[in-house]
Design a protein around this motif. Structure first.
Motif: not given
Length: 167
Positions: A90-118
């Motif tokens: 979630p710390d990368a949320l601004p960059q994630v949002q920026q890329l999703l806006q550029r590719v027009r996929l801002t709806r139904n978007a999720w980002v991994f939380g702080h739990e372990p990746q595995e």
């Protein structure tokens, strides 16, 4: 029957994270935080309709090819439902949002939380080892197929037909 303490805590954390992510943004630009308990919610958010789940990361060069193809597919299939899940934290949320806006996929978007990746990967798919891009084709009945790597145009057509998205 009382919900378990763990489920209540997970729901509270998800609610807080979603509220924080949504503060000050327009509804179309929200990025929800994905917790291990969110997998069912992600699928349910599509209300039993076929959709494509695109799992990606900011540092995945090949993931960007998928976004280019999805843009073309949405022009051919305007009703194509796409859900995105960034494996960045979630710390990368601004960059994630920026890329999703550029590719027009801002709806139904999720980002991994702080739990372990595995744990988060396992919640998405116990058989997924983290290779990307990873794309899931969901049918209206909930069945799904997962595909790793860049998908050819012919394979996109085949998987979309299987999911009932394209004829």
């Amino acid at each position: 029957m009382m919900p378990s303490r763990r489920k209540l805590l997970a729901a509270a954390v998800l609610t807080l994270a979603m509220t924080a992510a949504n503060a000050g943004s327009q509804p179309a630009e929200r990025v929800a935080v994905f917790a291990s308990a969110s997998a069912a919610q992600l699928a349910a958010s599509q209300q039993g309709k076929p959709f494509v789940l695109v799992v990606w990361s900011l540092d995945c060069v090949y993931c960007k090819r998928n976004f280019d193809t999805i843009g073309k597919l949405r022009a051919q299939h305007p009703n194509l439902r796409v859900v995105t899940l960034a494996t960045d934290n979630p710390d990368a949320l601004p960059q994630v949002q920026q890329l999703l806006q550029r590719v027009r996929l801002t709806r139904n978007a999720w980002v991994f939380g702080h739990e372990p990746q595995e744990r988060l990967r396992y919640a998405v798919d116990p058989d997924w080892m983290g290779e990307m891009p990873r794309t899931y084709f969901y049918r209206a009945d909930g069945q799904r197929q997962g595909v790793s790597g860049v998908i050819s145009d012919a394979d996109w057509d085949k998987h979309l037909r299987w999911a009932g998205i394209a004829g």
